[in-house]
Design a protein around this motif. Structure first.
Motif, mmCIF file in Angstrom:
data_model
loop_
_atom_site.group_PDB
_atom_site.id
_atom_site.type_symbol
_atom_site.label_atom_id
_atom_site.label_comp_id
_atom_site.label_asym_id
_atom_site.label_seq_id
_atom_site.Cartn_x
_atom_site.Cartn_y
_atom_site.Cartn_z
ATOM 1 N N ILE A 154 0.836 -1.203 0.000
ATOM 2 C CA ILE A 154 0.000 0.000 0.000
ATOM 3 C C ILE A 154 0.871 1.254 0.000
ATOM 4 O O ILE A 154 0.571 2.238 -0.695
ATOM 5 N N VAL A 155 1.959 1.257 0.762
ATOM 6 C CA VAL A 155 2.864 2.408 0.786
ATOM 7 C C VAL A 155 3.423 2.670 -0.605
ATOM 8 O O VAL A 155 3.478 3.817 -1.076
ATOM 9 N N LEU A 156 3.845 1.627 -1.298
ATOM 10 C CA LEU A 156 4.405 1.813 -2.632
ATOM 11 C C LEU A 156 3.362 2.369 -3.588
ATOM 12 O O LEU A 156 3.661 3.255 -4.413
ATOM 13 N N GLU A 157 2.131 1.872 -3.490
ATOM 14 C CA GLU A 157 1.077 2.392 -4.363
ATOM 15 C C GLU A 157 0.763 3.846 -4.051
ATOM 16 O O GLU A 157 0.547 4.650 -4.964
ATOM 17 N N LEU A 158 0.759 4.193 -2.766
ATOM 18 C CA LEU A 158 0.534 5.597 -2.386
ATOM 19 C C LEU A 158 1.657 6.491 -2.906
ATOM 20 O O LEU A 158 1.410 7.595 -3.418
ATOM 21 N N LEU A 159 2.902 6.027 -2.786
ATOM 22 C CA LEU A 159 4.035 6.804 -3.304
ATOM 23 C C LEU A 159 3.929 6.972 -4.814
ATOM 24 O O LEU A 159 4.203 8.058 -5.360
ATOM 25 N N ARG A 160 3.541 5.915 -5.499
ATOM 26 C CA ARG A 160 3.421 5.976 -6.955
ATOM 27 C C ARG A 160 2.384 7.004 -7.372
ATOM 28 O O ARG A 160 2.493 7.612 -8.443
ATOM 29 N N ARG A 161 1.392 7.231 -6.512
ATOM 30 C CA ARG A 161 0.337 8.201 -6.831
ATOM 31 C C ARG A 161 0.584 9.570 -6.206
ATOM 32 O O ARG A 161 -0.278 10.448 -6.292
ATOM 33 N N GLY A 162 1.743 9.732 -5.572
ATOM 34 C CA GLY A 162 2.132 11.066 -5.132
ATOM 35 C C GLY A 162 1.693 11.464 -3.746
ATOM 36 O O GLY A 162 1.683 12.667 -3.426
ATOM 37 N N ALA A 163 1.336 10.535 -2.877
ATOM 38 C CA ALA A 163 0.898 10.882 -1.522
ATOM 39 C C ALA A 163 2.093 11.200 -0.631
ATOM 40 O O ALA A 163 3.225 10.782 -0.891
ATOM 41 N N CYS A 164 1.832 11.938 0.440
ATOM 42 C CA CYS A 164 2.824 12.234 1.478
ATOM 43 C C CYS A 164 2.523 11.314 2.662
ATOM 44 O O CYS A 164 1.484 11.468 3.320
ATOM 45 N N ILE A 165 3.419 10.377 2.923
ATOM 46 C CA ILE A 165 3.114 9.278 3.840
ATOM 47 C C ILE A 165 3.892 9.411 5.133
ATOM 48 O O ILE A 165 5.098 9.695 5.132
ATOM 49 N N GLY A 166 3.191 9.212 6.216
ATOM 50 C CA GLY A 166 3.835 9.033 7.507
ATOM 51 C C GLY A 166 3.694 7.579 7.918
ATOM 52 O O GLY A 166 2.577 7.062 7.952
ATOM 53 N N LEU A 167 4.799 6.897 8.165
ATOM 54 C CA LEU A 167 4.773 5.477 8.497
ATOM 55 C C LEU A 167 5.006 5.297 9.986
ATOM 56 O O LEU A 167 6.020 5.758 10.521
ATOM 57 N N CYS A 168 4.078 4.649 10.625
ATOM 58 C CA CYS A 168 4.149 4.447 12.074
ATOM 59 C C CYS A 168 4.193 2.948 12.369
ATOM 60 O O CYS A 168 3.297 2.207 11.962
ATOM 61 N N ASN A 169 5.269 2.500 13.057
ATOM 62 C CA ASN A 169 5.395 1.092 13.411
ATOM 63 C C ASN A 169 6.198 0.978 14.694
ATOM 64 O O ASN A 169 7.112 1.765 14.952
ATOM 65 N N ARG A 170 5.849 -0.023 15.516
ATOM 66 C CA ARG A 170 6.536 -0.183 16.796
ATOM 67 C C ARG A 170 8.015 -0.507 16.603
ATOM 68 O O ARG A 170 8.864 -0.069 17.383
ATOM 69 N N SER A 171 8.347 -1.260 15.575
ATOM 70 C CA SER A 171 9.740 -1.613 15.316
ATOM 71 C C SER A 171 10.361 -0.596 14.367
ATOM 72 O O SER A 171 9.969 -0.493 13.202
ATOM 73 N N GLN A 172 11.329 0.147 14.874
ATOM 74 C CA GLN A 172 11.990 1.144 14.031
ATOM 75 C C GLN A 172 12.740 0.478 12.885
ATOM 76 O O GLN A 172 12.777 0.997 11.763
ATOM 77 N N ASP A 173 13.363 -0.670 13.168
ATOM 78 C CA ASP A 173 14.122 -1.361 12.128
ATOM 79 C C ASP A 173 13.227 -1.764 10.969
ATOM 80 O O ASP A 173 13.581 -1.581 9.793
ATOM 81 N N ARG A 174 12.069 -2.326 11.290
ATOM 82 C CA ARG A 174 11.161 -2.750 10.226
ATOM 83 C C ARG A 174 10.641 -1.552 9.449
ATOM 84 O O ARG A 174 10.505 -1.598 8.223
ATOM 85 N N ALA A 175 10.348 -0.464 10.157
ATOM 86 C CA ALA A 175 9.876 0.744 9.477
ATOM 87 C C ALA A 175 10.951 1.294 8.541
ATOM 88 O O ALA A 175 10.671 1.673 7.401
ATOM 89 N N ASN A 176 12.201 1.323 9.018
ATOM 90 C CA ASN A 176 13.295 1.832 8.187
ATOM 91 C C ASN A 176 13.501 0.964 6.949
ATOM 92 O O ASN A 176 13.753 1.471 5.846
ATOM 93 N N LYS A 177 13.409 -0.358 7.137
ATOM 94 C CA LYS A 177 13.562 -1.250 5.991
ATOM 95 C C LYS A 177 12.453 -1.050 4.973
ATOM 96 O O LYS A 177 12.684 -1.097 3.760
ATOM 97 N N LEU A 178 11.223 -0.857 5.463
ATOM 98 C CA LEU A 178 10.114 -0.621 4.537
ATOM 99 C C LEU A 178 10.341 0.665 3.753
ATOM 100 O O LEU A 178 10.140 0.704 2.533
ATOM 101 N N ILE A 179 10.743 1.723 4.450
ATOM 102 C CA ILE A 179 10.959 3.005 3.779
ATOM 103 C C ILE A 179 12.060 2.886 2.731
ATOM 104 O O ILE A 179 11.930 3.376 1.602
ATOM 105 N N GLU A 180 13.144 2.213 3.116
ATOM 106 C CA GLU A 180 14.243 2.025 2.166
ATOM 107 C C GLU A 180 13.787 1.231 0.955
ATOM 108 O O GLU A 180 14.080 1.585 -0.195
#
Length: 608
Positions: A455-481
């Motif tokens: 869903i994040v990738l699809e939102l980025l592809r359509r130009g959204a500004c996303i804030g990603l919230c997750n308890r695990s910082q490592d997993r969040a960083n990996k997703l963003i990367e």
């Protein structure tokens, strides 16, 4: 495995007694695949029997084009209950019943000098043709008495005027009771009742299955061969299908347990004599046995033929998936000759072990030349495994699925396999339906798993500004990367932006999407909130809350959002939207979306 040799006799598929014939003709009319004909019951029709007078009875001779029958097993407690259950089975569409008299007969042995008489009455008064089985404990049944009374019962069932169509005798019984074979041969000489010789293994596939089948053949007494083994993977079904394919006499080959469902449902495709289906969930006599309603209605058993294709949902677990119900209804609506089944493939905490299991099962389905496997929905934990396998096999993996390393749809089109993702486009399409194009809009996404990644990738592809919230910082960083790499790979001209945040830091948002399992039935926190209510209240400009969880449709998060006056989108809508796109890819038809939504919501409501 060598082909199953032909037995000496040529036997009828089933031939009910006269009382049952009258009952079937007078009360039901004959089933579509049964004809009432004046047929002499001579040695052409009854194995080993002398010529007798002509009777007007339903008769079916075994031919490769026969319809596979549906048999409902009935655990007999008393005569009245057996009659009532047989009538219920008839009313639900069964062709015959199996009276399991294990404990009933054991009790009679202790109480009566002629314990077979009540069993004969049950047979005589049955509303349907029947099989009689007295399964001993050593073969997975409940009879724990001596073998001699069981042999007496078999003899009586073979020689009495009112007989069952079959008796079921275990192959191992002939080993344990050396005189049994001679007794049954003598009793069978003038009988119209067939003998079903059965092999059961509740632990798995017997290592000597081929030898057991040859041993069964060598008895020269079996009118029907029955094999029931616990399936340990989907691949075990393929061996059972091969046994049926090579059989030239009536054969039943079933896989027990969650992995064995294909063997039960696809029996008509391979001309099995019959399949078993329980009257009720609680009355199943073997692990994995479907109810007759599930078999005939959800899986459209009567429509399955040798040309019927196979689709399914691959994941672990998949027993409670809504996909079989909706896609089966969709196939029926457009008259698509296919069946859609749960196809469990075990996952593992070790990614490599999970991938190995997925690869072995899926490639076995694809490589089977006789199965006509056409496609699948793929769910947790195998969405990334599908992408990996597709790349490894040289299939057509769509760029978006590659970029997010997650796919949920496999399709065979023109001899090429295609891997796609319908999850994320469905979710974001629904979001844009409610709030308009997401370009430059702020969307808070909760979670960093496979659903969030897509869903994040699809939102980025359509130009959204996303804030990603997750308890695990490592997993969040990996997703963003990964999302950043993915959006570059998709060559999006004006991509959106993404940052790791918290609900308190991401103070303004147009929409919030929950991609965590919090609130899901069977999840880690069924009644919890993925975001505290006070933090939800503080998000400025928030107009919509979307949840990817579909069971229950109204999660605690959506209830909280509604209490704040916010619009909501439940997971049912997303599930239906992605399923509709899968249906279009597979069939070329527009899916009946309203039917899909009705099925899902009614099914979920019935579980409340």
């Amino acid at each position: 495995m060598p082909p199953l040799p032909r037995p000496i006799p040529s036997s009828p598929r089933w031939l009910p007694n006269r009382a049952v014939a009258r009952s079937a003709q007078d009360k039901l009319g004959m089933p579509a695949h049964v004809r009432a004909l004046p047929v002499p019951l001579d040695t052409r029709h009854v194995a080993g029997g002398p010529a007798v007078t002509t009777q007007l009875v339903p008769s079916i001779l075994y031919t490769p084009s026969m319809s596979t029958l549906v048999c409902v097993p009935i655990l007999v407690h008393d005569e009245q209950q057996a009659r009532a259950d047989a009538m219920a089975a008839r009313n639900l569409g069964a062709d015959l019943v199996e009276f399991r008299v294990d404990t009933f007969y054991e009790r009679l042995v202790d109480e009566s000098e002629e314990p077979w008489k009540p069993v004969l009455r049950v047979v005589r008064e049955s509303e349907l043709p029947c099989i009689v089985t007295c399964r001993p404990e050593w073969e997975g049944g409940s009879y724990i008495g001596p073998e001699e009374p069981r042999a007496d019962l078999f003899e009586r069932l073979l020689v009495e005027p009112e007989r069952p169509r079959y008796i079921d005798v275990e192959l191992d019984a002939f080993r344990r009771s050396p005189g049994l074979l001679g007794r049954l041969r003598a009793a069978k000489a003038g009988s119209s009742t067939g003998i079903m010789v059965s092999i059961h293994d509740f632990d798995g596939r017997p290592h000597n299955l081929s030898r057991l089948l040859l041993e069964l053949r060598d008895l020269e007494i079996a009118d029907v061969t029955k094999i029931a083994i616990r399936a340990r993977s989907l691949r075990d079904n393929l061996e059972l299908f091969e046994i049926l394919r090579q059989a030239d006499t009536p054969t039943i080959a079933l896989g027990m347990g969650v992995f064995g469902t294909p063997s039960r449902v696809l029996a008509p495709r391979y001309n099995a004599l019959l399949t078993f289906a329980s009257l009720r969930d609680e009355s199943a006599t073997a692990p994995g046995q479907l109810t007759i309603s599930e078999l005939l209605t959800r899986h459209r058993f009567r429509s399955i033929s040798r040309t019927t294709g196979l689709y399914g949902v691959i994941g672990w677990p998949v027993a409670h998936s809504m996909s079989p119900a909706v896609h089966s209804a969709g196939f029926e609506a457009v008259e698509h000759d296919a069946v859609y089944l749960p196809l469990p493939v075990a996952g593992d905490e070790d990614p490599e072990s999970s991938y190995a299991s997925f690869k072995a099962s899926l490639t076995a389905l694809i490589d089977d030349d006789h199965l006509d496997f056409r496609g699948a929905s793929v769910t947790l934990p195998h969405k990334s495994n599908l992408v990996r396998l597709g790349i490894e096999m040289g299939w057509d993996v769509e760029p978006f699925a590659r970029a997010c390393n997650a796919a949920n749809t496999l399709t065979r089109l023109e001899e090429q396999w295609h891997v796609t993702n319908t999850d994320a486009p469905a979710a974001v399409d629904l979001l844009e339906r409610e709030i308009g194009p997401v370009r430059d809009k702020r969307v808070l996404v909760l979670g960093a798993g496979g659903v969030a990644r897509a869903i994040v990738l699809e939102l980025l592809r359509r130009g959204a500004c996303i804030g990603l919230c997750n308890r695990s910082q490592d997993r969040a960083n990996k997703l963003i990367e990964g999302a950043s790499v993915g959006v570059r790979a998709l060559q999006t001209q004006v991509p959106g932006s993404i940052e790791r945040t918290t609900p308190t830091r991401f103070a303004r948002a147009h929409a919030l999407i929950n991609c965590t399992p919090v609130g899901m039935v069977g999840g880690p926190d069924e009644t919890g909130l993925p975001i505290p209510l006070e933090q939800l209240q503080r998000i400025e400009g928030l107009s919509l809350v979307q949840d990817t969880v579909y069971n229950p449709p109204e999660t605690s998060l959506l209830k909280a959002a509604a209490s704040l006056g916010l619009a909501t989108l439940d997971g049912v809508e997303m599930f239906v939207a992605q399923a509709c796109e899968q249906f279009r890819i597979w069939t070329g038809h527009k899916a009946p979306a309203s039917l899909y939504e009705t099925i899902v919501r009614e099914s979920l409501a019935s579980k409340d």
